[in-house]
Design a protein around this motif. Structure first.
Motif, PDB file in Angstrom:
ATOM      1  N   LYS A  37      41.681  41.649  33.877  1.00 42.76           N
ATOM      2  CA  LYS A  37      40.126  42.359  33.156  1.00 42.76           C
ATOM      3  C   LYS A  37      40.050  41.249  33.376  1.00 42.76           C
ATOM      4  O   LYS A  37      39.061  41.246  32.651  1.00 42.76           O
ATOM      5  CB  LYS A  37      40.543  42.902  31.774  1.00 42.76           C
ATOM      6  CG  LYS A  37      41.304  44.258  31.644  1.00 42.76           C
ATOM      7  CD  LYS A  37      40.877  44.887  30.127  1.00 42.76           C
ATOM      8  CE  LYS A  37      41.342  46.006  30.927  1.00 42.76           C
ATOM      9  NZ  LYS A  37      41.550  47.146  28.574  1.00 42.76           N
ATOM     10  N   GLY A  38      40.167  39.991  33.893  1.00 44.75           N
ATOM     11  CA  GLY A  38      39.834  38.958  33.830  1.00 44.75           C
ATOM     12  C   GLY A  38      38.439  38.857  34.715  1.00 44.75           C
ATOM     13  O   GLY A  38      38.623  39.809  35.712  1.00 44.75           O
TER      14      GLY A  38
ATOM     15  N   LYS B  61      38.943  42.981  43.116  1.00 47.98           N
ATOM     16  CA  LYS B  61      38.833  44.331  42.890  1.00 47.98           C
ATOM     17  C   LYS B  61      37.107  45.075  43.219  1.00 47.98           C
ATOM     18  O   LYS B  61      36.487  45.906  44.223  1.00 47.98           O
ATOM     19  CB  LYS B  61      38.436  44.896  41.661  1.00 47.98           C
ATOM     20  CG  LYS B  61      40.102  45.006  40.600  1.00 47.98           C
ATOM     21  CD  LYS B  61      40.148  46.124  39.631  1.00 47.98           C
ATOM     22  CE  LYS B  61      40.814  45.774  38.506  1.00 47.98           C
ATOM     23  NZ  LYS B  61      40.939  45.994  37.037  1.00 47.98           N
ATOM     24  N   SER B  62      36.093  43.854  43.155  1.00 45.05           N
ATOM     25  CA  SER B  62      34.463  44.915  43.238  1.00 45.05           C
ATOM     26  C   SER B  62      34.807  44.067  44.718  1.00 45.05           C
ATOM     27  O   SER B  62      34.142  45.396  46.049  1.00 45.05           O
ATOM     28  CB  SER B  62      33.114  44.183  42.670  1.00 45.05           C
ATOM     29  OG  SER B  62      33.843  44.633  41.773  1.00 45.05           O
ATOM     30  N   ALA B  63      35.312  43.410  45.363  1.00 47.24           N
ATOM     31  CA  ALA B  63      35.141  42.894  46.683  1.00 47.24           C
ATOM     32  C   ALA B  63      36.277  43.556  47.820  1.00 47.24           C
ATOM     33  O   ALA B  63      35.570  44.131  48.331  1.00 47.24           O
ATOM     34  CB  ALA B  63      35.685  41.406  46.879  1.00 47.24           C
ATOM     35  N   ALA B  64      37.349  44.109  47.257  1.00 48.16           N
ATOM     36  CA  ALA B  64      37.683  44.895  47.720  1.00 48.16           C
ATOM     37  C   ALA B  64      37.794  46.266  47.753  1.00 48.16           C
ATOM     38  O   ALA B  64      37.537  47.127  48.956  1.00 48.16           O
ATOM     39  CB  ALA B  64      39.299  45.119  47.159  1.00 48.16           C
ATOM     40  N   ALA B  65      36.574  47.230  47.200  1.00 51.56           N
ATOM     41  CA  ALA B  65      36.082  48.371  47.339  1.00 51.56           C
ATOM     42  C   ALA B  65      34.471  48.295  47.985  1.00 51.56           C
ATOM     43  O   ALA B  65      34.745  48.833  48.561  1.00 51.56           O
ATOM     44  CB  ALA B  65      35.518  48.796  45.258  1.00 51.56           C
ATOM     45  N   GLU B  66      33.865  46.692  47.562  1.00 48.19           N
ATOM     46  CA  GLU B  66      32.557  46.937  48.817  1.00 48.19           C
ATOM     47  C   GLU B  66      33.410  46.899  49.888  1.00 48.19           C
ATOM     48  O   GLU B  66      32.589  47.630  50.898  1.00 48.19           O
ATOM     49  CB  GLU B  66      32.056  45.689  48.244  1.00 48.19           C
ATOM     50  CG  GLU B  66      30.310  45.980  49.531  1.00 48.19           C
ATOM     51  CD  GLU B  66      29.429  46.660  49.395  1.00 48.19           C
ATOM     52  OE1 GLU B  66      28.693  46.586  50.329  1.00 48.19           O
ATOM     53  OE2 GLU B  66      29.633  47.220  48.242  1.00 48.19           O
ATOM     54  N   THR B  67      34.393  46.021  50.802  1.00 49.23           N
ATOM     55  CA  THR B  67      35.002  45.966  51.879  1.00 49.23           C
ATOM     56  C   THR B  67      34.823  47.639  52.244  1.00 49.23           C
ATOM     57  O   THR B  67      34.400  47.898  53.820  1.00 49.23           O
ATOM     58  CB  THR B  67      35.595  44.776  51.983  1.00 49.23           C
ATOM     59  OG1 THR B  67      35.509  43.826  51.208  1.00 49.23           O
ATOM     60  CG2 THR B  67      36.456  44.444  53.578  1.00 49.23           C
TER      61      THR B  67
END
Length: 55
Positions: free
Chosen positions: A17-18, A25-31
């Motif tokens: 959760k760091g 996680k955000s970058a992968a999801a956005e990509t």
């Protein structure tokens, strides 16, 4: 790396959760979202995005 290696890499580094895990996680999801949207535009919307990379 191939796709499965990429997924294993992202999964391994995004545990926890760091702030770094959350950022990955955000970058992968956005990509994935952006690539999927582009694919849908091309396949279903008959729109082709002109992208030009200038050196």
């Amino acid at each position: 790396m191939d796709w499965n290696d990429e997924l294993r890499w992202i999964t391994r580094l995004s545990r926890g959760k760091g702030w770094r895990a959350q950022l990955l996680k955000s970058a992968a999801a956005e990509t994935v979202y952006t690539v999927w949207n582009y694919r849908n535009d091309v396949c279903f919307g008959n729109r082709v995005h002109n992208t030009k990379i200038e050196e």
